[in-house]
Structure formats: C-alpha cells, structure tokens
Write a protein that holds these residues in place. Structure first.
Motif: not given
Lengths: 116, 114
Positions: B75-80
């Motif tokens: 899981f990647i939060r606050d993806s950039q």
C-alpha cells in the motif's frame, strides 16, 4: 547502503561481436551474483547464478557458451555476451547477495544492449 | 499456474490517492517477501522486505503478507508523481540453511498523475 555498480549502462554492438558487462559491489562482499535479463513489459528472468570462485549455474534454456559469467572475486562479476545477435538485444541486470545479507538482493542499474 | 502472479496494469491514480498493489503465489515454501521499485531503464531497488506473515510499515509504504491466502500487498499512502514506476513483488524460500533464488512477479506499472 549496499551499492552495486554496473557498466556500461548502454552499449550498441555489431552482430558477431562480443560484449562484456561488469558488476561491482562497492561496499560489501558479494558472495553470490545473479544475472537477469528483462524484455520490455516482462519480469526479470534469471539467467545464471554464480558464487565467488565457482562456475556459474545456468538456468534451463540459457546457453552457457554464449553467456560467459566470471565471478573471480568477491566484488566483481562479469557477463560476456559472445557472438551477439539482434535477438540478444535486451536489458541485462545483475544483483548481488553478500555475507550476512540473506534478503533483499542489491541490483545494479542495468545495461541496455542493442545488437545491430 | 505460475509461481508468482502479478497484474501488470497499467494503474493510473491521481496524486494523493492510496495505491494497492498485489501479488499471489502458489509455493507455500516462500517465506521472504519483497517489493522492488523499478524506474524506467534502471535496475530495481528494494522498497520493503517482510519475513513470513504480517505487516510492515515504512513511511508511506505498508507491506502485508497473508500466507494462508498466499497473497501479498503493498500500500502506498498519499501517492506522489515520483512514485510513478513499475513495482515488482519477489519472494523466496529457505532451503537447507540458505535462501533460495528470488522469484519475481511481472511487475505493475503505476502512474501517479499530478
């Protein structure tokens, strides 16, 4: 962190010639080196595994006389593509596993080989 | 059935979204689970490493392993936008006192749009 330096990053060669790719572990001793090949939009395909001072173990279907692997020291492994053909054009990547580093292999930056 | 299955995508999300990447596997002997990130024309770099089941968190990244379902997730939060890359899962077993070779998924290409 562990670093593996791979050179060259890109090479173009003529059919029938040989190309040597080098991988060096810069800050650790690489007891095992792995050589992979990656085609566009495909995963890494293991070609061979080499332990320092021993002959490489090749995966099924990989020609050992065509892809020569040398792992003569704990910090250097080379892959030589002999008598290259256009179908050998691919992205070649090495990775190293060192003493006490049982997980998370460190990868080189890859070499884009184009045979014309 | 392949040992490791991973949807190649591509997956496109807006900046700030939560990204879920997954792999399934068939070999119950796998014990080491890794996620690598690969930018175009570069070698893979290790993101996360997990041994056996459970969760592991590192900043915006969380790796989960469910051995009962033979399913792993990243899981990647606050993806950039800088997270745009191909993500490869990899796993290996433990044989006779040493780690076996890594088996890779095909990789999922992620694009994070600004």
């Amino acid at each position: 962190g562990a670093v593996v330096s791979q050179h060259p990053s890109r090479v173009i060669c003529k059919s029938g010639t040989s190309v040597k790719i080098e991988c060096r572990s810069l800050d650790f001793q690489a007891t095992t080196m792995f050589w992979y090949r990656q085609f566009p939009k495909q995963s890494l395909m293991l070609m061979a595994t080499s332990n320092e001072g021993s002959k490489a173990t090749y995966e099924q279907g990989v020609e050992k006389d065509k892809f020569l692997i040398n792992h003569a020291s704990l910090t250097l492994s080379t892959l030589t593509v002999t008598s290259a053909h256009p179908e050998d054009s691919s992205f070649y990547i090495c990775s190293a596993r060192g003493i006490g580093r049982d997980h998370g292999y460190t990868f080189g930056s890859g070499t884009r080989l184009t045979v014309v | 059935q392949k040992e490791v299955e991973q949807d190649p995508g591509p997956l496109s999300v807006p900046e700030g979204a939560i990204v879920s990447l997954n792999c399934t596997y068939s070999n119950s002997a796998f014990q080491y689970f890794m996620w690598y990130r690969q930018y175009s024309r570069k070698g893979p770099e290790l993101l996360m490493y997990t041994y056996s089941s459970g969760n592991k968190e590192d900043g915006r990244f969380t790796a989960q392993v469910d051995k009962s379902s033979k399913y792993i997730s990243l899981f990647i939060r606050d993806s950039q936008p800088s997270d745009s890359a191909t993500y490869l899962c990899a796993m290996s077993a433990w044989y006779g006192g040493s780690q076996g070779n890594l088996i890779f998924g095909k990789g999922t290409k992620l694009s994070v749009k600004p």
